[in-house]
Design a protein around this motif. Structure first.
Motif, PDB file in Angstrom:
ATOM      1  N   LEU A  95       0.828  -1.206   0.000  1.00 12.01           N
ATOM      2  CA  LEU A  95       0.000   0.000   0.000  1.00 12.01           C
ATOM      3  C   LEU A  95       0.860   1.252   0.000  1.00 12.01           C
ATOM      4  O   LEU A  95       1.911   1.294   0.643  1.00 12.01           O
ATOM      5  N   ALA A  96       0.412   2.275  -0.704  1.00 15.27           N
ATOM      6  CA  ALA A  96       1.140   3.540  -0.769  1.00 15.27           C
ATOM      7  C   ALA A  96       1.278   4.164   0.622  1.00 15.27           C
ATOM      8  O   ALA A  96       2.286   4.801   0.924  1.00 15.27           O
ATOM      9  N   ALA A  97       0.301   3.950   1.482  1.00 12.99           N
ATOM     10  CA  ALA A  97       0.327   4.511   2.829  1.00 12.99           C
ATOM     11  C   ALA A  97       1.064   3.608   3.818  1.00 12.99           C
ATOM     12  O   ALA A  97       1.142   3.912   5.004  1.00 12.99           O
ATOM     13  N   GLY A  98       1.590   2.487   3.326  1.00 14.20           N
ATOM     14  CA  GLY A  98       2.297   1.537   4.179  1.00 14.20           C
ATOM     15  C   GLY A  98       1.434   0.320   4.469  1.00 14.20           C
ATOM     16  O   GLY A  98       0.210   0.402   4.494  1.00 14.20           O
ATOM     17  N   GLY A  99       2.070  -0.800   4.659  1.00  9.04           N
ATOM     18  CA  GLY A  99       1.367  -2.048   4.924  1.00  9.04           C
ATOM     19  C   GLY A  99       1.250  -2.882   3.662  1.00  9.04           C
ATOM     20  O   GLY A  99       1.517  -2.403   2.556  1.00  9.04           O
ATOM     21  N   GLU A 100       0.886  -4.133   3.851  1.00 10.38           N
ATOM     22  CA  GLU A 100       0.743  -5.061   2.734  1.00 10.38           C
ATOM     23  C   GLU A 100      -0.559  -5.827   2.839  1.00 10.38           C
ATOM     24  O   GLU A 100      -1.100  -6.026   3.924  1.00 10.38           O
ATOM     25  N   MET A 101      -1.017  -6.263   1.682  1.00 13.56           N
ATOM     26  CA  MET A 101      -2.172  -7.148   1.584  1.00 13.56           C
ATOM     27  C   MET A 101      -1.758  -8.304   0.684  1.00 13.56           C
ATOM     28  O   MET A 101      -0.949  -8.121  -0.222  1.00 13.56           O
ATOM     29  N   THR A 102      -2.323  -9.479   0.925  1.00 12.57           N
ATOM     30  CA  THR A 102      -2.049 -10.639   0.080  1.00 12.57           C
ATOM     31  C   THR A 102      -3.361 -11.215  -0.409  1.00 12.57           C
ATOM     32  O   THR A 102      -4.271 -11.476   0.381  1.00 12.57           O
ATOM     33  N   ASP A 103      -3.442 -11.397  -1.719  1.00  9.93           N
ATOM     34  CA  ASP A 103      -4.598 -12.017  -2.356  1.00  9.93           C
ATOM     35  C   ASP A 103      -4.197 -13.383  -2.880  1.00  9.93           C
ATOM     36  O   ASP A 103      -3.093 -13.555  -3.385  1.00  9.93           O
ATOM     37  N   ARG A 104      -5.123 -14.336  -2.782  1.00  7.02           N
ATOM     38  CA  ARG A 104      -4.939 -15.642  -3.420  1.00  7.02           C
ATOM     39  C   ARG A 104      -5.971 -15.730  -4.549  1.00  7.02           C
ATOM     40  O   ARG A 104      -7.163 -15.496  -4.334  1.00  7.02           O
ATOM     41  N   VAL A 105      -5.517 -16.040  -5.745  1.00 11.62           N
ATOM     42  CA  VAL A 105      -6.406 -16.160  -6.891  1.00 11.62           C
ATOM     43  C   VAL A 105      -7.225 -17.441  -6.734  1.00 11.62           C
ATOM     44  O   VAL A 105      -6.671 -18.524  -6.586  1.00 11.62           O
ATOM     45  N   GLU A 106      -8.541 -17.293  -6.749  1.00  9.79           N
ATOM     46  CA  GLU A 106      -9.454 -18.419  -6.556  1.00  9.79           C
ATOM     47  C   GLU A 106     -10.064 -18.926  -7.853  1.00  9.79           C
ATOM     48  O   GLU A 106     -10.412 -20.092  -7.969  1.00  9.79           O
TER      49      GLU A 106
END
Length: 150
Positions: free
Chosen positions: A53-64
Motif C-alpha cells: 500500500l502507498a500509505a504503508g502495509g501489505e495485503m495478500t490475495d490468493r487467486v481463486e
C-alpha cells in the motif's frame, strides 16, 4: 457482518482487451493509486498477489478463479491490515452492444465491525482502480497506434 461493495463501469474498448488485463493477475500498481507495488507469486489459480500500500502495509490475495469463458476473476484477500475476517473480490467483464465492455467489481467484506469508513475506502479504491485500468488500457492502445504509424 457481511457487506458488499459493487462498482460497475462501461468502457469503450473490447471486452477481450479488458479481460486480458484483469486475467493477467498483476499490474495493479498501474491502476490503483493506493497500491505502490504488486508482486505475483505463482501462476493461475492459487497464485498469490502481494500488494504494498502507498500509505504503508501489505495485503495478500490468493487467486481463486480465472474463468476465461465467462470472463470472471475471483480472489480472496488472505492478509490485510484492515482487520477483516472475509474479503472476496469478484471481477466480471461483459460485452456491450456497441463493442465496448462493462466491468463489474464486487467485494464481499466481513468483519466484526465493518465501519462506513472502511466501506467508503474500498468503494473509492476500486472506483479509482477501475478508472486507472481504463486509463492504462487507453494509453497502451494510443502508444501501439503511434508505434504502428511510424
Amino acid at each position: 457482518m457481511l457487506k458488499t461493495v459493487t462498482i460497475s463501469k462501461t468502457m469503450a474498448m473490447p471486452a477481450e482487451t479488458v479481460w486480458s488485463a484483469i486475467a493477467g493477475i498483476g499490474g495493479l500498481e498501474r491502476w490503483f493509486p493506493v497500491i505502490a507495488a504488486c508482486r505475483v507469486i505463482g501462476d493461475g489459480v492459487g497464485a498469490l498477489r502481494i500488494l504494498t500500500l502507498a500509505a504503508g502495509g501489505e495485503m495478500t490475495d490468493r487467486v481463486e478463479l480465472i474463468d476465461h469463458c465467462h470472463r470472471r476473476f475471483q480472489y480472496n484477500r488472505i492478509e490485510s491490515p484492515f482487520g477483516v475476517s472475509h474479503y472476496l473480490g469478484t471481477v466480471t467483464v461483459g460485452e456491450t452492444v456497441d463493442g465496448g465492455s462493462v466491468v463489474e467489481w464486487m467485494v464481499e467484506i466481513d468483519a466484526e465491525l465493518v465501519s462506513q469508513e472502511l466501506l467508503d475506502f474500498v468503494h473509492q479504491a476500486i472506483t479509482d482502480g477501475v478508472a486507472g485500468l481504463e486509463w492504462d488500457l487507453l494509453e497502451s492502445a494510443a502508444s501501439s497506434s503511434a508505434s504502428e504509424a511510424l
